[in-house]
Design a protein around this motif. Structure first.
Motif, mmCIF file in Angstrom:
data_model
loop_
_atom_site.group_PDB
_atom_site.id
_atom_site.type_symbol
_atom_site.label_atom_id
_atom_site.label_comp_id
_atom_site.label_asym_id
_atom_site.label_seq_id
_atom_site.Cartn_x
_atom_site.Cartn_y
_atom_site.Cartn_z
ATOM 1 N N ALA A 52 0.860 -1.185 0.000
ATOM 2 C CA ALA A 52 0.000 0.000 0.000
ATOM 3 C C ALA A 52 0.894 1.232 0.000
ATOM 4 N N ILE A 53 0.540 2.209 -0.821
ATOM 5 C CA ILE A 53 1.332 3.432 -0.929
ATOM 6 C C ILE A 53 0.485 4.629 -0.502
ATOM 7 N N THR A 54 1.032 5.430 0.397
ATOM 8 C CA THR A 54 0.393 6.679 0.795
ATOM 9 C C THR A 54 1.292 7.833 0.381
ATOM 10 N N ALA A 55 0.745 8.740 -0.403
ATOM 11 C CA ALA A 55 1.515 9.892 -0.888
ATOM 12 C C ALA A 55 0.928 11.163 -0.305
ATOM 13 N N SER A 106 15.689 -5.918 -3.126
ATOM 14 C CA SER A 106 16.286 -4.772 -2.435
ATOM 15 C C SER A 106 15.262 -3.696 -2.110
ATOM 16 N N GLY A 107 14.031 -3.813 -2.657
ATOM 17 C CA GLY A 107 12.987 -2.856 -2.309
ATOM 18 C C GLY A 107 12.510 -1.972 -3.441
ATOM 19 N N LEU A 108 12.823 -2.327 -4.691
ATOM 20 C CA LEU A 108 12.306 -1.568 -5.830
ATOM 21 C C LEU A 108 10.837 -1.925 -6.050
ATOM 22 N N ILE A 109 10.013 -0.904 -6.233
ATOM 23 C CA ILE A 109 8.566 -1.089 -6.335
ATOM 24 C C ILE A 109 8.041 -0.388 -7.577
ATOM 25 N N VAL A 124 5.317 3.481 2.352
ATOM 26 C CA VAL A 124 4.937 2.163 1.841
ATOM 27 C C VAL A 124 4.635 1.242 3.023
ATOM 28 N N ARG A 125 3.489 0.579 2.953
ATOM 29 C CA ARG A 125 3.099 -0.359 4.003
ATOM 30 C C ARG A 125 3.079 -1.779 3.437
ATOM 31 N N LEU A 126 3.798 -2.668 4.095
ATOM 32 C CA LEU A 126 3.877 -4.058 3.653
ATOM 33 C C LEU A 126 2.692 -4.867 4.174
ATOM 34 N N LEU A 127 2.592 -6.098 3.707
ATOM 35 C CA LEU A 127 1.498 -6.969 4.129
ATOM 36 C C LEU A 127 1.498 -7.187 5.637
ATOM 37 N N PRO A 133 9.516 4.718 4.788
ATOM 38 C CA PRO A 133 9.520 5.847 3.847
ATOM 39 C C PRO A 133 10.077 5.389 2.504
ATOM 40 N N ALA A 134 9.590 5.984 1.451
ATOM 41 C CA ALA A 134 10.029 5.610 0.109
ATOM 42 C C ALA A 134 10.485 6.844 -0.656
#
Length: 472
Positions: A52-55, A106-109, A124-127, A133-134
């Motif tokens: 999940a992405i929060t901007a 490595s964390g590329l989304i 960014v929120r993981l399962l 922070p991204a």
């Protein structure tokens, strides 16, 4: 399918990933029969790599600061020296939510550009509910694709990227995302259509699906029954319509190296404004079919001008690939690198001509605007020479030649063709128009049929087919 903790390189992730043959669900056979657990296994395997992405974007709100007395004496009659309401700016946050999926341990989304565009803070929120922070690694507004990165200090589960070209209409697909904030929602449907154009830009080539996509799904994966990501969920045609659109993953894969290395995509540029072949164009040009793209304008200083491409040329092939419609050409050119020497097959004055052109880097929109007017036309028309007064009245660019339309007769060929007051007629057929008298001389000799006019309007230039009927 996920590959948590593997040593797979980013290069192999970007390629058409191999399928884990030990799991029958992920067999290479596209005819693998569905079972009662197929979608369950796909969801279980893919969901850990969906985020999940929060901007958040900082915005300034303007408001009036009212002193206490204002509400008792709003016009200040009691005391003229009283302070009037003051304008005050207040900082606030605008928050938007979307989805993404991890493509490298490595964390590329991967996500949509519109999810993170202009964001000041991205989370960014993981399962497992952990948040990080991204930062944006690269963005491509033209395809609505973005690459962001998080640092967790550990290897993360990743998705496999499939082959969107192999998708067929009717194939089962699954969408995973965070609609309305409901994390990791799974919906299932089929590929409803391919190569959809929805008016988002020059590179529209969407997968249409009836798997439910809602606000918050943007940037999430569209997955086939083998657990491979085949699209990035991007847009919907209204709420609860069952019509959603996804960017083909092959399009995203083609630009991933540029996004990672340069943070942007520099595309090749030809420098033409094109139109589709309508039935009227087909009749006028004597074409066997409606394949190709007709040139309505050649931009000054462009590779097209250097190669002597001309208004009215019909581009039939680009580097040997058939141009089925005007929608095909921008993507064909955009997939090339600046400096590429391309071969065009065109139809000019009834003859097939082959042209070589060296593509350049696509200029910015601002640079293109500075090159002057670009693409639009007029019969049954009252026209005038372009005097300084006429140019001022209709806000025409300096130095433009032709005649300006001042009146369009009701139910005339010109009105049927959509010509309007203020349009400038530049050419009728192959004749360049210099004066009103010349325009009347030329048009008085036109016979029944379709005639092509070159017209300037709304800051643009375009070809317009005008049909003259026997009773006109």
């Amino acid at each position: 399918m996920l590959a948590p903790g593997t040593n797979e390189s980013l290069g192999s992730v970007f390629s058409h990933a191999a399928i884990a043959k030990e799991d029958p669900l992920f067999s290479s056979s596209s005819d693998q029969p569905l079972t009662t657990t197929t979608f369950r296994k796909v969801a279980q395997n893919v969901s850990p790599a969906v985020v999940a992405i929060t901007a958040k974007t900082a915005v300034k709100l303007r408001q009036l600061d009212f002193p206490f007395w204002f509400f008792q004496d709003p016009f200040g009659f009691g005391n003229p020296q009283q302070r009037a309401p003051q304008k005050r700016e207040k900082e606030s946050w605008k928050t938007a939510g979307g989805t993404g999926f991890i493509i490298d341990k490595s964390g590329l989304i991967l996500t949509n550009n519109h999810v993170v565009q202009n964001a000041d803070e991205i989370t960014v929120r993981l399962l497992d509910e952990r948040e990080f922070p991204a930062k944006v690694v690269g963005r491509d507004p033209d395809t609505d694709v973005a690459l962001v990165k998080i640092d967790t200090g550990e290897e993360l589960p990743v998705v496999r990227l499939g082959d969107s070209d192999a998708l067929q209409v009717g194939d089962w697909v699954m969408a995973i995302g965070n609609p309305y904030g409901y994390d990791h929602t799974v919906t299932v449907g089929v590929v409803s259509a391919k190569n959809r154009w929805i008016g988002m830009g020059n590179y529209d080539n969407f997968i249409q699906t009836d798997a439910q996509i809602n606000p918050g799904n943007s940037g999430g994966p569209l997955v086939n029954v083998r657990g491979e990501v085949v699209g990035i969920n991007t847009a919907i045609a209204g709420l609860r319509t069952g019509i959603g659109f996804a960017v083909p993953i092959n399009m995203a894969k083609s630009i991933l190296p540029a996004l990672r290395e340069k943070g942007k995509v520099v595309r090749a540029w030809l420098g033409v404004v094109i139109q589709s072949i309508t039935p009227d164009f087909q009749e006028s040009l004597g074409l066997k079919n409606r394949q190709g793209a007709i040139i309505a304008e050649v931009t000054k200083g462009s590779p097209a001008e250097d190669a002597d491409l001309q208004v009215g040329d019909v581009i039939l092939k680009f580097n040997g690939r058939v141009v089925h419609s005007s929608r095909d050409l921008p993507e064909m050119v955009g997939l090339c690198h600046p400096g590429t020497k391309a071969s065009l097959t065109i139809l000019r004055n009834g003859k097939i001509v082959r042209v070589k052109v060296k593509l350049a880097a696509k200029p910015s929109s601002k640079t293109l605007a500075q090159k002057g007017p670009e693409k639009q036309y007029g019969l049954g028309l009252n026209v005038r020479d372009i005097t300084p007064e006429m140019a001022w009245r209709y806000k025409l660019p300096r130095g433009i030649e032709g005649v300006v339309v001042v009146e369009v007769e009701f139910k005339s060929p010109g009105q049927r063709a959509g010509l309007e007051e203020g349009n400038v007629i530049l050419r009728v057929g192959s004749t360049t128009i210099k004066s009103a008298q010349q325009f009347y001389d030329v048009t008085s000799k036109l016979k029944t049929g379709v005639h092509i006019l070159l017209v300037y309007r709304n800051g643009n230039q375009v070809l317009v087919p005008v049909r003259i009927r026997g009773n006109d």
